[in-house]
Design an enzyme around this catalytic site. Structure first.
Site, mmCIF file in Angstrom:
data_model
loop_
_atom_site.group_PDB
_atom_site.id
_atom_site.type_symbol
_atom_site.label_atom_id
_atom_site.label_comp_id
_atom_site.label_asym_id
_atom_site.label_seq_id
_atom_site.Cartn_x
_atom_site.Cartn_y
_atom_site.Cartn_z
ATOM 1 N N GLY A 11 0.778 -1.223 0.000
ATOM 2 C CA GLY A 11 0.000 0.000 0.000
ATOM 3 C C GLY A 11 0.814 1.279 0.000
ATOM 4 O O GLY A 11 0.365 2.312 0.506
ATOM 5 N N ASN A 107 -4.805 2.815 -13.314
ATOM 6 C CA ASN A 107 -3.880 1.824 -12.758
ATOM 7 C C ASN A 107 -2.461 2.397 -12.778
ATOM 8 O O ASN A 107 -2.107 3.164 -13.667
ATOM 9 C CB ASN A 107 -3.932 0.556 -13.622
ATOM 10 C CG ASN A 107 -2.987 -0.521 -13.124
ATOM 11 O OD1 ASN A 107 -2.922 -0.799 -11.927
ATOM 12 N ND2 ASN A 107 -2.241 -1.131 -14.040
ATOM 13 N N HIS A 109 1.497 1.412 -13.116
ATOM 14 C CA HIS A 109 2.319 0.307 -13.603
ATOM 15 C C HIS A 109 3.791 0.705 -13.621
ATOM 16 O O HIS A 109 4.132 1.799 -14.078
ATOM 17 C CB HIS A 109 1.862 -0.101 -15.009
ATOM 18 C CG HIS A 109 2.579 -1.305 -15.526
ATOM 19 N ND1 HIS A 109 2.240 -2.579 -15.140
ATOM 20 C CD2 HIS A 109 3.648 -1.433 -16.346
ATOM 21 C CE1 HIS A 109 3.054 -3.440 -15.717
ATOM 22 N NE2 HIS A 109 3.920 -2.771 -16.458
ATOM 23 N N GLU A 142 -9.937 -3.178 -21.343
ATOM 24 C CA GLU A 142 -10.052 -4.639 -21.359
ATOM 25 C C GLU A 142 -8.688 -5.335 -21.423
ATOM 26 O O GLU A 142 -8.561 -6.504 -21.080
ATOM 27 C CB GLU A 142 -10.892 -5.104 -22.564
ATOM 28 C CG GLU A 142 -12.358 -4.723 -22.494
ATOM 29 C CD GLU A 142 -12.618 -3.276 -22.898
ATOM 30 O OE1 GLU A 142 -11.645 -2.573 -23.270
ATOM 31 O OE2 GLU A 142 -13.786 -2.851 -22.828
ATOM 32 N N GLY A 143 -7.677 -4.630 -21.912
ATOM 33 C CA GLY A 143 -6.386 -5.264 -22.144
ATOM 34 C C GLY A 143 -5.525 -5.323 -20.892
ATOM 35 O O GLY A 143 -5.921 -4.895 -19.801
ATOM 36 N N ASP A 145 -2.767 -3.801 -19.032
ATOM 37 C CA ASP A 145 -1.991 -2.562 -18.904
ATOM 38 C C ASP A 145 -1.956 -1.785 -20.231
ATOM 39 O O ASP A 145 -0.925 -1.242 -20.612
ATOM 40 C CB ASP A 145 -0.556 -2.884 -18.446
ATOM 41 C CG ASP A 145 -0.545 -3.593 -17.100
ATOM 42 O OD1 ASP A 145 -1.371 -3.246 -16.247
ATOM 43 O OD2 ASP A 145 0.284 -4.500 -16.907
#
Lengths: 204, 204
Positions: A11, A107, A109, A142-143, A145
């Site tokens: 976290g 997201n 990454h 949908e992919g 990353d």
């Protein structure tokens, strides 16, 4: 804007958001819920310490990924989440989640996407011999990353780097990037045009 | 170390090498030949102005790429080239060239490889919506811009960038990188270990 954060582990990216909120650096964004897919994720304690509600949607207890997805979306809807941040969340989310939060979920990454998607991005970068890597915050689609990129920060890769030392250097940039992206989203400064993201006023 | 430079066009990367040589910043590297695949490439005039021998191996006049490759390798051998720099050279080289100069030929590419190999790298980067791109110098192997990476430099991508403005920003980094890579190679400070390049003392 009500923001939920999805976590799986330590976290530290969540902490960068909690710190930014405490310092009034998230604009109109308000952290309303932290959801973990695992019981006992240390991130949950960070959320509680900051007074943010927590919830566990335990992945391993669901028979199918679709069921997990549905329970997650329900938990987020119940909290009135308008923006969802995947901050070290290690499950890939399915069509139900993506449909429910398209353009409203980001997201973090640890690579300069589209290079090195998926797990072990830092080790992938080292194996490829790159001299520059970095961090990316992107919309979830949908992919794997693969969604539109909102922000990126570069770091130098050194000869002596291990995946762990590179990860630590990239994490600093993740912590720089993520609160600024959340703030920009909450302030309505982010637009997607033909797959390219524009941030009015930049990320700072 | 005798260095040959392959060019196709304007020759701005060649100029960065000529300038570095004039300022004694190439170490033991000596520019002995500039080869163009096109008659009248402006780069040839830059070489001549700096007193470096030039030669044209006109691609269009060869029946097969293998013949072009063979003539190119012969021209380089005749000049005693020990290191070959592809500086804006737009032909893909074949097995003969790669075999003759493996580990002794480098290419400059306007992206952070392995992202965006091939032509139009800057337009590819803009279409992908990345916020960071850059320049790469890598060893030449059989693949398309796929050899071991010697050096990379990042640049910020702006909302208002066109392929041309991004290319101009990346070119500045190419000009920074290329002479330093050539110097490091000439000084024997570059090693390839399991596909990863080490530069003793770094690139500066």
């Amino acid at each position: 804007m009500r923001v939920a954060v999805l976590v799986s582990g330590r976290g530290s990216n969540l902490q960068s958001l909690l710190d930014a909120a405490a310092a009034s650096r998230l604009g109109p964004a308000r952290l309303v819920l932290v959801v973990s897919d695992r019981v006992g994720a240390p991130a949950l304690a960070r959320a509680s310490a900051a007074g943010v509600a927590t919830r566990v949607v335990p992945f391993v207890e669901f028979a199918a990924r679709e069921d997990f997805d549905r329970a997650l979306v329900a938990a987020l809807a119940e909290a009135g989440a308008e923006l969802v941040v995947l901050a070290g969340f290690l499950r890939r989310l399915g069509a139900d989640f993506v449909a429910a939060f398209r353009g409203r979920a980001v997201n973090v990454h640890p690579s300069l996407l589209p290079a090195f998607p998926g797990l072990g991005a830092q080790a992938q970068a080292l194996a490829a011999g790159v001299r520059v890597s970095g961090a990316t915050v992107h919309f979830v689609d949908e992919g794997l990353d693969s969604g539109p990129i909102v922000g990126q920060r570069a770091v130098t890769v050194f000869d002596h780097d291990s995946p762990a030392t590179l990860a630590a250097r990239i994490l600093i940039e993740e912590h720089w990037l993520l609160p600024r992206v959340v703030c920009a989203l909450a302030e309505g400064r982010v637009r997607v045009e033909a797959g390219r993201v524009r941030v009015d006023g930049g990320l700072g």
